[in-house]
Structures are given as structure tokens and as C-alpha cells.
Design an enzyme around this catalytic site. Structure first.
Site, mmCIF file in Angstrom:
data_model
loop_
_atom_site.group_PDB
_atom_site.id
_atom_site.type_symbol
_atom_site.label_atom_id
_atom_site.label_comp_id
_atom_site.label_asym_id
_atom_site.label_seq_id
_atom_site.Cartn_x
_atom_site.Cartn_y
_atom_site.Cartn_z
ATOM 1 C CG ASP A 298 -1.934 -1.149 1.158
ATOM 2 O OD1 ASP A 298 -2.993 -0.972 0.542
ATOM 3 O OD2 ASP A 298 -1.640 -2.223 1.715
ATOM 4 C CG ASP B 88 -4.071 -0.484 -3.129
ATOM 5 O OD1 ASP B 88 -4.519 -0.798 -4.243
ATOM 6 O OD2 ASP B 88 -4.787 -0.325 -2.120
ATOM 7 C CG ASN C 64 -8.526 -1.656 -3.171
ATOM 8 O OD1 ASN C 64 -7.414 -1.761 -2.651
ATOM 9 N ND2 ASN C 64 -9.391 -0.736 -2.783
ATOM 10 C CG HIS C 65 -6.555 2.430 -4.317
ATOM 11 N ND1 HIS C 65 -6.915 3.755 -4.272
ATOM 12 C CD2 HIS C 65 -7.009 1.893 -3.168
ATOM 13 C CE1 HIS C 65 -7.558 4.012 -3.149
ATOM 14 N NE2 HIS C 65 -7.618 2.893 -2.452
ATOM 15 C CG HIS D 183 -4.485 -5.477 -1.941
ATOM 16 N ND1 HIS D 183 -3.435 -4.690 -1.520
ATOM 17 C CD2 HIS D 183 -5.539 -4.626 -2.076
ATOM 18 C CE1 HIS D 183 -3.819 -3.441 -1.424
ATOM 19 N NE2 HIS D 183 -5.105 -3.374 -1.753
ATOM 20 C CG HIS E 57 -4.140 2.048 4.502
ATOM 21 N ND1 HIS E 57 -4.084 3.305 3.931
ATOM 22 C CD2 HIS E 57 -4.299 1.179 3.473
ATOM 23 C CE1 HIS E 57 -4.221 3.194 2.615
ATOM 24 N NE2 HIS E 57 -4.369 1.906 2.327
#
Length: 704
Positions: free
Chosen positions: A32, A72, A140-141, A231, A261
Site C-alpha cells: 500500500d 496498491d 484494489n486501487h 490484498h 493500512h
């Protein structure tokens, strides 16, 4: 599985020191990174790049074998050109060079990386000089979208910068086969399983139906150290909006969990599944919430046979963040005072300044750490009037990095009016997850579900279902599919009209509305059909977006005389036209781009200009023995995994042939850096009298 422990084994770190250079894998683990987060913000725009560069510098200083990313890498599904360029420069600066690769890949590279268009790992490419390979899944981003199912990670893989694995075709519900990347260094063999981000509800259903298969090596399956990089949501956000750890197979040894996070990098033992879970968390603060308060770390993972040790290394370049709660009713402020607004403002300003002072005292002695901290004050103003936040922010511009959203006002739930219950609760939920700063972090499913649950029956949407609206809004927010909501509305209205014309006889508007509600109830009972319809709708939306994008690109490719350039583009065009473009060009550029060019400046193998003492990092390590009893008291442990695992499926393994490395000189990077085998086989099962084996490995001639 027999588990036992002894103090001698727990505290004995010599096992890694003795075999450090020959048999021990050294891996940097981070997840991330969210490159490009708030990149247009003058104060915070470089935060994600600075912290990620520090992670790469640590990997270089520790001389790791490779870097493992947990998804991410980018914050946006379609990162800007500036963001993508900066990322590529960082990888070229820190991951390319003359350092030899001391491990080899045993699995079929086509199966692992064939979707990228290049049937090999980048460190086995004779055209590249890779010193620290990077293995990564998508999150997912930055997940694949569009008709070609591509993402930014595919761009990096095509450029030879990363080894992108864990990509699955989820367009159909036929299941997912997770094939590992098999690596060997001396006598240590590791199998890295990876699964890029999939919608939680869909993956949950696939696990329930047994459609997720982990493919295991056929030979000596118990000798491999098994890592799984995932993830997904780890904590439950709904009945099926997460992945329980019990869904994962028990032959795994270590799970690297991305997407969450909060930094929980210290390995946590799952007694039911008998594996360890490490959650590194993000490397940049993306929301002003409690989960971001923990200091940011990356992991230095050491593996020797079935033993591993994970050291947490603090990131010193992360911007500081502090939060506190204030209840005005507990202060000495009088609500009836004529100057109460000014006194509240002064009271809160003192709280902010005290937090800033604490940040200054706890700063790292690291020149790249940003000076201005992030401050959040949650203020309960029940029985008081809120102050002017804009005026308060103006006074804090030179002191904090987030002056606009320092304050988060809220009242006690009893003060919420019933008629505005939905809007107030939604606003409160937004504020609790970052004060509206990043709306994508609010669960769209939760807000839509709350609307359908609490909205008045007379005003509730009838033509659109809860799932349809939730998925359409998510497509719009996360993947920038601007036609998703419109296509969904048109599709479902047309379907209702067809239903009413063919099968229903109605006489007035009340009967019409009742029939529409009945039709919706029928649709809600058939979730599989609705899922199929939504896929068709969003696929059509993506095609429309691609067509409009192609149209815009064709306009951009028009001749110079017919385009309206702004000043920046005009300067860029002039610079390109005045410089040489090819090997034989006679342009005005004095820099040579060929491989044989030489320069007096440092090349790829040059040492980094940043020289920090390694002892500066106060790394905390943890180790545990995976035997009959587990002791988690020691600060420095070695985790030993020695157990029998039941194979799910198997495959044959043979060593690969290393390609020769080509050394060459190259030019330095631009001023930005100075300023701061695998063809995919269908994995068919070969019928055998005894077992089924997946043959996905390269065939290598037997040694004579």
C-alpha cells in the site's frame, strides 16, 4: 502438527548469520505505497514518493535478494503521467545495477508472467541489468480494467521494471488457480503465492464454492517455505465483504496481508490454520483516522529452509500525524459567554500547538522527513456553537500540512434529529473516515445499504436495486467509469418497460407502481442473474469510455498547426523537435542513448550518494517457533516451521537455466533523482492411476 519451543531456539539468531550469504533469502516487504496520493497538493504531493524511495534505499543498503510488494503501488487506477514517470525513475535508480542475482527461479516463467507479454522474469532478460528484482501483485486501487483487462502494473512489467504476478481472470466464475513463483537460493526453497485484489463478495463466494485452488509442487512439497500475498479486507465490513483467515489453506507458512493500512507487521499466529499473518500497512498516511496513528514500518524478511525472521524497519521519512479528542462540555468554557466563539477558537488553537510541539520532540533526525505534521482534533461541541473553520484554518496554514481539515466537529447521537437521520449519519461516517478528504475510503456499500434500509418507502428507489447502485457508484469512484451509473439506469428501466408491456395489465399509476415493486422482488431472489446483468452493463460502460478515449487521443494526434497547445506543451514540443530521436539521428542533443555510449559520470553500478549508518534504524524483530507450544515473549525470535502439510494439488519441478548477464554503461538519470519462463500452458490435468499433476514447469535436460 507437532509444535514445541525452547528458549535456546527462540534466541538463537546465529542460524541466519552462519548461512547469510549462501542459503538465506533476504526480502524487503512493503504494501500500500499509494504513489500519487494527493499529488496536486503543494504540501503533501511528494509524501508517497519520498517514503517509497526510502523503502527502496533500505532494500539497497540491506542488499536484499528481492522486494515483495503487496498491492496498491499506485493510488489511482489510472495514474497520471507525472506519477508514472516518477515511479519508473525510482525503480531504475535503485533496482538496476551490476549486483548479481544469487537465486534462481524454478517455476515456469510463462505461467507466472506470461500475461505481461514477456515470457521471463526481468532479471533473466539478457537486455536488462537488474540488481534487485521486484515482485508485485495489484491492489484494489490499481486493478486491471477495460476490454484488455490492463492496469498500471502491466505498464511497469512491459518496461521490465517489475515482475507482475497473481493476476487472475475473474470475468467468469469458473474459479481461480493460484500458481506459485518458485525460487531457490542454496538449500532454501520458497513458493510465493499471489492473488491480486478481487471484489470481496465475489471472492468470498468463490472460496465458499471451492473455486479457489492453490497449486502445490509435486516433488518435496513439504520442503518449501510457502508465502501467500493477498490484498483484501481482513476485518469484517459486512457479512461477505472480507476474507476470513480460515478460508486460507493450512499448508501456508506466512501470509503477507495488504489493503489494511494499520501497521501490524509483527507476525500474528493463527492457531486454527497454523500459519503466521503479517500486515505491514501503508507507507503513507492517506486518511486522518485512528488506523493511521501507528508508526509506519516495512519488513526485512529472512528465510532459511523452514525458519523465518521478520524485522520491522521504521520509515523515517513519513509525515508525522497526531490526533486527540476534545469535549467542550468538560472544559471551563461558558456557552452563554458573549465571546464564546473566540474563546473556543483560542482553546482549540492551544490543543493544536501542543500536538505540534509533541511532534517536534519526536521527530527523526532525517532530512527528508517533512516538517509540517498532520493534526486532527475531534471536537464534541454539544451545547456549543461551532466556530468558523475557515478562519481557524487560515491561522494554521504555516504550522500544519492539513489546515483545512484539522477540526472535526460532532454532537452526541441524542442530538441528531430524526427527520435528518440518514444525512447526519452519512456525514458523520464521512468525517470519521478522514473528514471528507478522501471519499473513496468510505464504504459505498455501507452508505447505499443504509439508504435502502432507512429511506421512506414512498421515496425509495424502485427501478434500481441496492447491489446495482452500489456497484455502479464503485465503478464511477474507483475506476473513473463515468457512464456506469447512466448505463445501469437505462438498462434497468428498459427491462422494467419490457416486463410491463409483455406480461402485466395495469389500469392506473398505483397498480403500475405496485407491479414495479413486485418485479424488483422477483429480481432480488435471483442474485446470479443480476450479477451477470451488471457485468454486461459495466462492460458496455467500459467500451463507451474506451471509444471516447480513442476519440480524444485521435484529436491529440492532429498536426501541430491544427492544435491549441498551452505553454507547457509548446515548450515540450520545441525541446523534442530540437533533439535527436534515434541512433542515427543528427539532432541537436549532445547525449548519446546507445548501449555503447560512455560517460564520465556514475553509471548503474555507482553507489548511492546517501550514506546513513545502519545502526540508526532501531529495528525490532520477532520470532516464534512453530511447534507444539508457542512462546511470544521474546523480542528476537526465529520462527521455525516443521510440519506435514496435506497437498491440495501438485506439480513437478525442475531447475531452470540462468541466462548470462550483460553489463553495459548507461547515462545518469535526470535532475529529479539528483535533487533529493513462462509460456502459459492450460494447466491441464494429466490422468494418472495414482494422482493428478499440474505440469507447468520448464523441461530441463538431465545432468549427465
Amino acid at each position: 502438527m507437532d509444535l514445541s519451543s525452547s528458549d535456546g531456539e527462540l534466541n538463537d539468531s546465529a542460524i541466519f548469520d552462519e548461512h547469510d550469504s549462501e542459503d538465506v533469502f533476504r526480502i524487503t516487504v512493503t504494501t500500500d505505497n499509494h504513489l500519487g496520493f494527493m499529488e496536486k497538493d503543494a504540501e503533501r504531493g511528494m509524501d508517497s514518493f519520498i517514503s517509497f524511495e526510502e523503502a527502496l534505499e533500505i532494500a539497497k543498503e540491506e542488499q536484499v535478494d528481492f522486494i515483495l510488494l503487496g498491492g496498491d503501488l499506485f493510488h489511482e487506477n489510472k495514474p497520471s503521467r507525472d506519477c508514472l514517470t516518477k515511479c519508473q525513475k525510482l525503480f531504475r535508480e535503485h533496482c538496476f545495477g551490476d549486483k548479481p542475482i544469487e537465486f534462481e527461479i524454478l517455476s515456469d516463467e510463462v505461467t507466472n508472467f506470461g500475461h505481461t507479454g514477456f515470457p521471463r522474469a526481468n532479471f533473466n532478460d539478457p537486455n536488462l541489468n537488474v540488481s534487485i528484482p521486484v515482485f508485485s501483485i495489484h491492489g484494489n486501487h490499481d486493478d486491471p480494467t477495460g476490454q484488455q483487462n490492463l492496469c498500471a502494473m502491466d505498464t511497469l512489467a512491459a518496461a521490465g521494471l517489475v515482475n507482475y504476478f497473481g493476476k487472475s481472470n475473474t470475468s467468469c466464475d469458473q474459479g481461480v488457480n493460484i500458481v506459485p513463483v518458485l525460487l531457490q537460493k542454496g538449500c532454501t526453497k520458497i513458493a510465493i503465492y499471489g492473488l491480486g485484489a478481487i471484489k470481496d463478495e465475489r471472492l468470498y463466494n468463490m472460496f465458499e464454492k471451492g473455486l479457489v485452488q492453490f497449486i502445490r509442487p509435486a516433488e518435496d512439497s513439504d520442503d518449501w517455505f510457502n508465502i501467500f500475498v493477498i490484498h483484501q479486507n481482513r476485518s469484517a465490513h459486512g457479512k461477505k465483504n472480507y476474507i476470513p483467515e480460515t478460508f486460507l489453506p493450512d499448508f501456508l507458512d506466512l501470509v503477507i496481508w495488504g489493503h489494511e493500512h494499520e501497521c501490524r507487521i509483527r507476525p500474528e499466529y493463527n492457531e486454527l490454520q497454523r500459519f503466521f499473518v503479517s500486515q505491514p500497512g501503508s507507507s503513507v498516511i492517506t486518511s486522518l483516522s485512528e488506523s493511521e496513528l501507528e508508526p509506519k514500518h516495512i519488513g526485512l524478511l529472512k528465510i532459511y529452509k523452514k525458519n523465518f525472521k521478520l524485522e520491522s524497519v521504521p520509515l523515517r521519512s513519513v509525515r508525522q500525524f497526531m490526533m486527540t479528542n476534545v469535549i467542550l462540555a468538560e472544559s471551563e468554557l461558558n456557552p452563554a459567554d458573549k465571546n464564546i466563539e473566540l474563546k473556543i477558537e483560542q482553546y482549540l488553537a492551544k490543543k493544536v500547538l501542543s500536538l505540534i510541539d509533541k511532534c517536534q520532540k519526536n521527530r527523526y533526525c532525517y532530512e527528508k522527513q517533512p516538517i509540517k505534521p498532520l493534526i486532527r482534533i475531534k471536537c464534541d461541541y454539544t451545547d456549543y456553537e461551532p466556530i468558523n473553520e475557515i478562519r481557524f484554518a487560515q491561522k494554521m496554514v504555516d504550522k500544519v500540512a492539513n489546515p483545512r481539515n484539522i477540526l472535526q466537529f460532532y454532537r452526541k447521537p441524542t442530538e441528531i434529529k430524526a427527520e435528518a437521520n440518514l444525512d447526519v449519519e452519512a456525514t458523520k461516517y464521512l468525517r470519521m473516515n478522514g473528514g471528507g478528504e478522501q471519499l473513496e475510503y468510505v464504504k459505498v456499500q455501507d452508505l447505499v445499504k443504509k439508504y435502502f434500509k432507512k429511506a421512506d418507502e414512498k421515496n425509495k428507489m424502485v427501478a434500481i436495486t441496492e447491489k446495482g447502485l452500489s456497484d455502479a457508484i464503485q465503478e464511477y469512484i474507483e475506476k473513473d467509469e463515468k457512464d456506469a451509473i447512466g448505463e445501469l439506469i437505462n438498462y434497468q428501466i428498459n427491462k422494467i418497460q419490457t416486463y410491463l408491456k409483455k406480461e402485466i395489465k395495469w389500469q392506473n399509476e398505483f397498480q403500475l407502481e405496485e407491479e414495479i415493486r413486485n418485479f424488483q422482488k422477483i429480481r432480488l431472489t435471483n442474485t446470479e442473474e443480476e450479477e451477470k446483468e451488471l457485468k454486461e452493463v459495466f462492460e458496455k460502460s467500459r467500451k463507451n469510455t474506451q471509444q471516447s478515449t480513442r476519440a480524444n487521443e485521435s484529436d491529440e494526434e492532429a498536426p501541430f498547426s491544427h492544435r491549441a497547445y498551452d505553454s507547457d506543451e509548446l515548450d515540450e514540443f520545441k525541446e523534442k523537435s530540437s533533439s535527436g530521436r534515434g541512433r542515427g539521428s543528427k539532432g541537436g542533443s549532445s547525449r548519446s542513448r546507445g548501449r555503447g555510449s560512455r560517460t564520465t559520470r556514475a553509471g548503474r553500478g555507482a553507489k548511492s550518494s546517501v550514506q546513513e549508518e545502519k545502526s540508526f534504524f532501531s529495528s525490532s524483530s520477532r520470532s516464534v517457533i512453530k511447534k507444539e507450544q508457542i512462546s511470544l515473549d521474546s523480542d528476537e525470535d526465529i520462527i521455525t516451521l516443521d510440519h506435514k502439510a496435506k497437498p491440495i494439488k501438485s506439480m513437478s519441478a525442475t531447475p531452470s537455466i540462468r541466462r548470462p548477464r550483460i553489463d553495459y554503461d548507461d547515462d545518469d538519470e535526470d535532475e529529479y533523482m539528483s535533487s533529493k519462463k513462462t509460456k502459459i500452458t492450460d494447466s491441464k490435468l494429466e490422468d494418472d492411476d495414482t494422482s493428478n499433476t499440474f505440469s507447468i514447469f520448464k523441461k530441463v535436460a538431465k545432468k549427465k
